[in-house]
Design an enzyme around this catalytic site. Structure first.
Site, PDB file in Angstrom:
ATOM      1  N   LYS A  53      36.515  45.273  34.857  1.00  0.00           N
ATOM      2  CA  LYS A  53      37.708  46.104  35.062  1.00  0.00           C
ATOM      3  C   LYS A  53      38.034  46.868  33.784  1.00  0.00           C
ATOM      4  O   LYS A  53      38.367  48.055  33.813  1.00  0.00           O
ATOM      5  CB  LYS A  53      38.904  45.232  35.475  1.00  0.00           C
ATOM      6  CG  LYS A  53      38.831  44.772  36.925  1.00  0.00           C
ATOM      7  CD  LYS A  53      39.828  43.664  37.258  1.00  0.00           C
ATOM      8  CE  LYS A  53      39.625  43.198  38.700  1.00  0.00           C
ATOM      9  NZ  LYS A  53      40.387  41.999  39.047  1.00  0.00           N
ATOM     10  N   GLN A  97      45.030  38.402  36.747  1.00  0.00           N
ATOM     11  CA  GLN A  97      43.830  37.922  37.435  1.00  0.00           C
ATOM     12  C   GLN A  97      44.103  36.570  38.097  1.00  0.00           C
ATOM     13  O   GLN A  97      44.623  35.652  37.457  1.00  0.00           O
ATOM     14  CB  GLN A  97      42.666  37.832  36.430  1.00  0.00           C
ATOM     15  CG  GLN A  97      41.325  37.496  37.045  1.00  0.00           C
ATOM     16  CD  GLN A  97      40.780  38.574  37.988  1.00  0.00           C
ATOM     17  OE1 GLN A  97      41.068  39.755  37.824  1.00  0.00           O
ATOM     18  NE2 GLN A  97      40.027  38.171  38.985  1.00  0.00           N
ATOM     19  N   ASP A 120      47.557  45.994  42.182  1.00  0.00           N
ATOM     20  CA  ASP A 120      46.823  45.113  43.096  1.00  0.00           C
ATOM     21  C   ASP A 120      47.381  45.213  44.523  1.00  0.00           C
ATOM     22  O   ASP A 120      46.722  44.809  45.479  1.00  0.00           O
ATOM     23  CB  ASP A 120      46.996  43.649  42.649  1.00  0.00           C
ATOM     24  CG  ASP A 120      45.775  43.082  41.956  1.00  0.00           C
ATOM     25  OD1 ASP A 120      44.660  43.526  42.277  1.00  0.00           O
ATOM     26  OD2 ASP A 120      45.949  42.184  41.114  1.00  0.00           O
TER      27      ASP A 120
HETATM   28  N1  GUN Z   1      40.906  37.511  42.017  1.00  0.00           N
HETATM   29  C1  GUN Z   1      39.957  37.831  42.929  1.00  0.00           C
HETATM   30  N2  GUN Z   1      40.162  39.077  43.401  1.00  0.00           N
HETATM   31  C2  GUN Z   1      41.261  39.552  42.773  1.00  0.00           C
HETATM   32  C3  GUN Z   1      41.968  40.782  42.838  1.00  0.00           C
HETATM   33  O1  GUN Z   1      41.642  41.717  43.589  1.00  0.00           O
HETATM   34  N3  GUN Z   1      43.043  40.874  42.023  1.00  0.00           N
HETATM   35  C4  GUN Z   1      43.438  39.879  41.205  1.00  0.00           C
HETATM   36  N4  GUN Z   1      44.525  40.061  40.466  1.00  0.00           N
HETATM   37  N5  GUN Z   1      42.823  38.720  41.127  1.00  0.00           N
HETATM   38  C5  GUN Z   1      41.736  38.562  41.908  1.00  0.00           C
END
Ligand code: GUN
Length: 288
Positions: A53, A97, A120
């Site tokens: 990311k 996350q 998100d």
């Molecule tokens: N953990 C697995 N997929 C995601 C996601 O799309 N966003 C976040 N914040 N954590 C995750």
């Protein structure tokens, strides 16, 4: 029949080119989009996701901030970090996350994120807006899948979409987005009886269950479109999806590979949401 490959790497690249142009325009007007990611603990999968990311946001020309906190961090301290980012005008997107350590209430943390920075799309306010079709941040994985279907010329209206998986991150919002595009939607999950009797009816089959190569040709109707959200290791330690690709490609008309399918699209949509957030914030700033 051999299925057409839906190439998430190529589609993601094309879309990231468009996003980069948007970022450049915004930066030229004095507003650089900023994304902050909070990573708690040392979960190896989370570390990889977060690294990707960060790399992608920098490549798109954004400001990128990574906040690493130890697994032992208190809920209060994590919330204080979120709050600081809520009040930071150079940050337009905040991502915590998941999963978080057990002693931290995930819902509480998600609700602490300013909904206007919730790239998100997990905040209850944004989930509610999505449910009633109002413009908001859409969760990145289902949003990426919708974009992939669109750019592959796959029709949705009137089609039967079957989703295996009902998580808040993928399955549930996926069904909503397909419904909004006039699909007939069926949700299946771990308690569904006779799963193949449902999946065999799917024109579009979305698989998000987290079990390596679980879905085979026996689950798939001739000519169906198969989207594999899984990210697992097979018996040889090789990355694989929830779908047995070799078996499925014989019956499907189109299929996403793993790796190189949904994964690259998820990150791309995070960048798109961050750009969208920055555009809104900067427009607002200019009109004040
Ligand atoms: N953990 C697995 N997929 C995601 C996601 O799309 N966003 C976040 N914040 N954590 C995750």
């Amino acid at each position: 029949m051999t299925a057409k490959l839906i190439d998430g790497v190529a589609i993601g690249k094309e879309l990231r080119g468009e996003i980069k142009q948007g970022v450049d325009v915004l930066e030229a007007s004095g507003c650089k989009p900023g994304l902050a990611v909070i990573l708690v603990g040392e979960n190896p999968a989370s570390q990889t996701y977060v690294k990707n990311k960060e790399k992608s946001s920098v490549e798109a020309g954004m400001k990128s901030e990574l906040i690493r906190l130890p697994a032992t961090v208190s809920e209060q301290e994590l919330l204080a970090n979120v709050n600081k980012l809520n009040n930071d005008d150079s940050i337009h997107g905040i991502l915590v996350q998941l999963p978080l350590p057990d002693h931290i209430d995930e819902d509480l943390v998600i609700q602490a994120i300013d909904p206007s920075k919730d790239v998100d799309g997990f905040h209850p306010q944004n989930v509610g807006k999505m449910m009633i079709g109002q413009e908001t941040f859409l969760p990145c994985t289902p949003h990426g899948i919708m974009e992939m279907l669109k750019r592959s010329g796959i029709e949705i209206a009137g089609k039967h979409a079957v989703i295996i998986g009902r998580s808040n991150i993928v399955g549930k919002p996926m069904g909503q987005l397909l419904l909004q595009k006039d699909a007939t939607v069926t949700y299946c999950h771990s308690r569904t009886k006779d799963l193949p009797s449902f999946t065999k009816q799917a024109d579009i089959l979305i698989v998000a269950i987290g079990r390596a190569k679980f879905v085979t040709d026996e689950h798939i109707k001739d000519g169906a479109v198969v989207i594999d959200v899984g990210m697992n290791r097979d018996e040889n330690g090789k990355l694989c999806g929830d779908v047995d690709f070799e078996k499925a490609k014989k019956v499907a008309s189109a299929i996403t590979p793993v790796p190189g399918g949904v994964g690259p699209m998820t990150i791309t949509m995070l960048l798109k949401n961050t750009l969208q957030s920055a555009e809104m914030a900067c427009r607002k700033e200019k009109s004040n």
